[in-house]
Design an enzyme around this catalytic site. Structure first.
Site, PDB file in Angstrom:
ATOM      1  N   GLY A  62      28.238  38.824  40.028  1.00 16.56           N
ATOM      2  CA  GLY A  62      28.330  37.474  39.496  1.00 16.56           C
ATOM      3  C   GLY A  62      28.701  36.472  40.550  1.00 16.56           C
ATOM      4  O   GLY A  62      29.173  35.376  40.224  1.00 16.56           O
ATOM      5  N   ASP A  63      28.497  36.830  41.822  1.00 17.15           N
ATOM      6  CA  ASP A  63      28.867  35.919  42.904  1.00 17.15           C
ATOM      7  C   ASP A  63      27.909  36.144  44.065  1.00 17.15           C
ATOM      8  O   ASP A  63      26.727  36.360  43.848  1.00 17.15           O
ATOM      9  CB  ASP A  63      30.325  36.122  43.305  1.00 17.15           C
ATOM     10  CG  ASP A  63      31.008  34.818  43.704  1.00 17.15           C
ATOM     11  OD1 ASP A  63      30.479  34.141  44.606  1.00 17.15           O
ATOM     12  OD2 ASP A  63      32.050  34.481  43.137  1.00 17.15           O
ATOM     13  N   ASP A  64      28.409  36.098  45.305  1.00 16.69           N
ATOM     14  CA  ASP A  64      27.524  36.237  46.456  1.00 16.69           C
ATOM     15  C   ASP A  64      27.032  37.671  46.589  1.00 16.69           C
ATOM     16  O   ASP A  64      27.834  38.607  46.668  1.00 16.69           O
ATOM     17  CB  ASP A  64      28.253  35.832  47.737  1.00 16.69           C
ATOM     18  CG  ASP A  64      28.676  34.375  47.723  1.00 16.69           C
ATOM     19  OD1 ASP A  64      28.016  33.573  47.039  1.00 16.69           O
ATOM     20  OD2 ASP A  64      29.668  34.038  48.402  1.00 16.69           O
ATOM     21  N   ASN A 111      24.972  34.452  42.984  1.00 14.78           N
ATOM     22  CA  ASN A 111      24.745  33.200  43.700  1.00 14.78           C
ATOM     23  C   ASN A 111      23.760  33.309  44.848  1.00 14.78           C
ATOM     24  O   ASN A 111      23.476  32.313  45.504  1.00 14.78           O
ATOM     25  CB  ASN A 111      26.079  32.659  44.241  1.00 14.78           C
ATOM     26  CG  ASN A 111      27.031  32.274  43.127  1.00 14.78           C
ATOM     27  OD1 ASN A 111      26.615  31.962  42.027  1.00 14.78           O
ATOM     28  ND2 ASN A 111      28.327  32.310  43.418  1.00 14.78           N
TER      29      ASN A 111
END
Length: 429
Positions: free
Chosen positions: A234-236, A258
């Site tokens: 849910g991020d990099d 991301n």
């Protein structure tokens, strides 16, 4: 006397029980099997590393090894076969106490519960073993609590001060925080890595319950190779942080999140963040169903803090110097990403603040296909103090929805080639 005899008998029983699970041979080969449900395997795991972690071979058989406290593997000219999972018990309050983790990753004061260090080693998990992070308990715990960098959530697997190390065919399930970090290391190869941070709690369907579950953060490391990665987060997907040099990335799939990040950079006013010679190819960004993961931010993005200092790290900062140059990202397939290529230099601040002096140059984007969710295909919002220069695009074919006119936004860019339409401050032709 009876009490002394009883304690001796218990001690001998525990010794022989561990000995049955940990086989140590004269030629420095150790074989370890899980003790079973509810048993603590930490001691026997560390005993095997101590006995055979130098010029030896260690085999962890299939099954779940229950790990209840922080663990360092010091490996020198050693091979580890990890057929099972290191299962880090989800005692959230225990792990959040920083005395129960290692603080070896300087950037943003991160914590680690499992650190591998040493030289000339290989850990092969054979696509059957790795780490069980029990992240769902963590994600539920933080669903109504504030998350901040450096708050004690542990990185699942940290390579620190490692030289000529190999991680192969490794699986990390439900990382509570970053899946991997490589720091202060050189000549490290990761070949085959799966990270899976997927919320299964229906109460939070459609929300990003799993922020900060980066696939890997690279920091102060040279000659790092990442091959054959599959990241759900849910991020990099990948985060390339300060003083990463000579990085090769090939065949990576990012499911949600991301995208690939360079940064953030320039957070520490007294440090210089330099990223050089990065080559990435054969990449795929896949948007997941929104009920599973609503985020699919970019193909690749670059971010710095402003030149002004706002607070102190790990949650504040700014004012750091440096540069990012000689970066090639080629053969990228983007699937419904919000902005395929993005640069911004106001992380943690605003355009009205002192501009960043960290410079981006020599960024090359070749052989891109796919589609975006909106009309903005490229957005370079660079610092007026230094500008971005030597930006090139070749065979860049990313489409907009419903044949909307693509927007290419460039602010403080001095040299850009290869786009199909002008790149300017408004993105209007």
């Amino acid at each position: 006397m009876n009490l002394i005899f009883s304690k001796l008998a218990i001690g001998l029983f525990l010794f022989f029980r561990v000995a049955l699970s940990l086989e140590i041979h004269a030629d420095k080969e150790c074989t370890v099997s899980p003790l079973g449900d509810g048993q603590d395997d930490t001691d026997q795991v560390l005993a095997a590393i101590s006995q055979c972690g130098t010029n030896g071979t260690i085999t962890f058989t299939e099954g779940s090894f229950n790990i209840t406290r922080k663990m360092i593997w010091e490996l020198e000219s050693a091979t580890v076969h990890l057929f099972g999972y290191m299962n880090f018990v989800p005692d959230v309050e225990y792990w959040l106490n920083m005395s129960n983790t290692y603080q070896v990753v300087f950037i943003q004061s991160q914590s680690s519960w499992f650190v591998v260090t040493g030289s000339d080693f290989e850990i092969d998990a054979h696509n059957t073993g790795g780490i069980q992070g029990n992240g769902q308990t963590w994600w539920n715990f933080f669903s109504n609590r504030t998350r901040e960098d450096g708050d004690g959530r542990p990185i699942a697997l940290t390579l620190y001060n490692a030289t000529r190390g190999i991680i192969r065919n490794f699986r990390i399930e439900s990382q509570p925080f970053w899946c991997n970090c490589v720091a202060e290391s050189e000549d490290v190869l990761y070949d085959g890595m799966l990270c899976n941070a997927t919320n299964t709690n229906p109460e939070f369907a459609g929300t990003n319950l799993v922020p900060n579950t980066d696939g890997i953060d690279t920091y102060r490391s040279n000659n790092i190779t990442l091959l054959n990665w599959d990241i759900t987060c849910g991020d990099d997907c990948l985060a390339i942080k300060g003083n990463t040099t000579n990085l090769l990335v090939r065949n990576v799939t990012c499911n949600g999140g991301n995208g690939i990040a360079f940064g953030s950079l320039g957070q520490y006013f007294n440090l210089s963040d330099n990223v050089e010679n990065v080559y990435m190819e054969d990449l795929k960004m896949v948007r997941l169903p929104s009920s599973v993961q609503p985020n699919m931010g970019t193909g690749v993005y670059f971010k710095t803090w402003t030149g002004e200092v706002n607070g102190t790290p790990p949650t504040g900062g700014g004012g750091g110097t440096g540069h990012v140059r000689n970066v090639t990202v080629q053969r990228m397939n983007v699937d419904q990403v919000d902005i395929p290529v993005h640069v911004y230099q106001t992380n943690g601040g605003s355009a009205s603040e002192t501009p960043s002096t960290l410079m981006f140059s020599g960024l090359h984007f070749d052989d891109w296909v796919g589609n975006a969710t909106g009309s903005t295909i490229v957005e370079f919002v660079c610092s007026p103090a230094v500008n971005c220069t030597d930006l090139t695009f070749e065979s860049f074919d990313v489409t907009t929805p419903s044949n909307e006119a693509p927007r290419y936004i460039c602010q403080n860019v001095t040299s850009i080639l290869g786009l199909q339409a002008p790149c300017n401050a408004t993105g209007e032709a």
